[in-house]
Write an enzyme that holds these catalytic residues in place. Structure first.
Site, PDB file in Angstrom:
ATOM      1  N   HIS A   7      23.533  58.981  71.250  1.00  0.00           N
ATOM      2  CA  HIS A   7      23.107  58.220  72.427  1.00  0.00           C
ATOM      3  C   HIS A   7      24.280  58.012  73.387  1.00  0.00           C
ATOM      4  O   HIS A   7      25.248  57.331  73.036  1.00  0.00           O
ATOM      5  CB  HIS A   7      22.580  56.871  71.911  1.00  0.00           C
ATOM      6  CG  HIS A   7      22.052  55.966  72.956  1.00  0.00           C
ATOM      7  ND1 HIS A   7      22.557  54.706  73.171  1.00  0.00           N
ATOM      8  CD2 HIS A   7      21.036  56.108  73.839  1.00  0.00           C
ATOM      9  CE1 HIS A   7      21.869  54.108  74.129  1.00  0.00           C
ATOM     10  NE2 HIS A   7      20.942  54.942  74.550  1.00  0.00           N
ATOM     11  N   HIS A  44      24.466  55.249  83.331  1.00  0.00           N
ATOM     12  CA  HIS A  44      23.318  54.505  82.810  1.00  0.00           C
ATOM     13  C   HIS A  44      22.873  53.396  83.745  1.00  0.00           C
ATOM     14  O   HIS A  44      21.685  53.223  84.010  1.00  0.00           O
ATOM     15  CB  HIS A  44      23.659  53.923  81.442  1.00  0.00           C
ATOM     16  CG  HIS A  44      22.573  53.079  80.875  1.00  0.00           C
ATOM     17  ND1 HIS A  44      22.420  51.736  81.182  1.00  0.00           N
ATOM     18  CD2 HIS A  44      21.539  53.384  80.052  1.00  0.00           C
ATOM     19  CE1 HIS A  44      21.357  51.267  80.558  1.00  0.00           C
ATOM     20  NE2 HIS A  44      20.801  52.235  79.869  1.00  0.00           N
TER      21      HIS A  44
HETATM   22  O1  G3P Z   1      16.684  57.837  75.362  1.00  0.00           O
HETATM   23  C1  G3P Z   1      16.766  56.671  74.648  1.00  0.00           C
HETATM   24  C2  G3P Z   1      17.579  55.632  75.363  1.00  0.00           C
HETATM   25  O2  G3P Z   1      18.655  56.245  76.012  1.00  0.00           O
HETATM   26  C3  G3P Z   1      16.790  54.854  76.362  1.00  0.00           C
HETATM   27  O3  G3P Z   1      17.416  53.681  76.740  1.00  0.00           O
HETATM   28  O4  G3P Z   1      18.626  52.288  78.329  1.00  0.00           O
HETATM   29  O5  G3P Z   1      19.874  53.513  76.578  1.00  0.00           O
HETATM   30  O6  G3P Z   1      18.878  54.745  78.471  1.00  0.00           O
HETATM   31  P1  G3P Z   1      18.763  53.555  77.569  1.00  0.00           P
HETATM   32 MG    MG Z   2      19.359  56.796  77.992  1.00  0.00          MG
END
Ligand code: G3P
Ligand code: MG
Length: 262
Positions: free
Chosen positions: A15, A57
């Site tokens: 992630h 992000h």
């Molecule tokens: O793709 C899963 C995750 O990345 C979604 O949440 O806010 O971390 O982009 P966020």
């Molecule tokens: Mg994400």
């Protein structure tokens, strides 16, 4: 295991790279994840004011760079002068905001697959999908399985389906939408990715009735990852790919949707 030609071995998706080890959504973070043994990474893309796709992000520059204010109001030239690593640790000073092109090249060279999350700034859904997909098509070799286009924004997925029907899509859910099956059909999603805290046993039971792979984010404890995988989740997004890979998580057995447990 496999579904819709998507396989997750190990069942771990890095992630934003490996933000336990390096600043999120930077090349350094993706390299750390690759070195930990992942086969999948996830990143977030949005546009600068002049339309350059960058891996960020938040809506604002403030948390992850030396800059301030909305990304959507910042040009690519302005962004290149910012430091995107010092906030994380002085040893990463000088790290720059990463353009989408860099992660595409990295994935192609490292044989790593990509969840490309379209995170449009308000009012910029169509432009973000179009620019991101054009850029991805430019850098992505046809010999490698295409990126999975992912978003919370259903319109973004619908546009992606029109532009590249052959690239898989992942529908993201950060709240429990009872219409999620309809949304998955509408967006022609191949995968559904759900916030871990929403995944109660009862909901997992419902989710197991779909043939779509179910992913969970963001799962950093190996024990919880293992519990979710045993409960029918196909793979987990994690900030600590190294810890989960070292824990030797077992992927769930392939499930025949016709024979799912109740
Ligand atoms: O793709 C899963 C995750 O990345 C979604 O949440 O806010 O971390 O982009 P966020
Ligand atoms: Mg994400």
């Amino acid at each position: 295991m496999a579904a819709n030609n998507i396989t997750f071995l190990p069942p771990v998706i890095a992630h934003r790279g490996m933000p336990k080890a390096a600043p999120e959504n930077t090349l350094e973070s993706f390299i750390a994840a690759r070195d930990a043994g992942v086969k999948w990474i996830e990143t977030d893309v949005k546009l600068t004011s002049d339309g350059v796709p960058v891996l960020m992000h938040d809506e604002l520059l403030d948390r992850t760079t030396s800059g301030h204010g909305p990304i959507a109001d910042t040009t690519w030239t302005q962004m290149q002068s910012l430091d995107a690593g010092r906030w994380f640790s002085p040893s990463f000073s000088g790290t720059r905001v990463t353009p989408l092109s860099k992660v595409l090249t990295f994935c192609a060279e490292s044989d790593i697959r990509l969840f490309l999350e379209i995170k449009p700034s308000p009012g910029r859904t169509q432009a973000t999908v179009m620019v991101a997909l054009i850029e991805a098509a430019k850098f992505w070799p046809e010999s490698i399985a295409p990126p999975v286009i992912s978003s919370f924004d259903r319109d973004a997925l619908i546009i992606a389906a029109q532009l590249r029907p052959d690239w898989p899509r992942s529908l993201l859910m950060d709240e429990w939408n009872k219409d999620w099956i309809d949304a998955a059909l509408l967006t022609q999603a191949s995968v559904v990715a759900i916030k871990d805290s929403l995944l109660t046993d009862d909901r997992l039971k419902t989710l197991r009735k779909t043939p779509l792979p179910i992913l969970a984010y963001t799962v950093n404890a190996p024990e919880r990852a293992s519990e979710l995988l045993s409960g029918g989740v196909t793979a987990v997004f994690t900030d600590d790919a190294q810890a989960l890979i070292e824990a030797g998580l077992e992927p769930p057995l392939p499930v025949d949707p016709g024979q799912k447990q109740e």
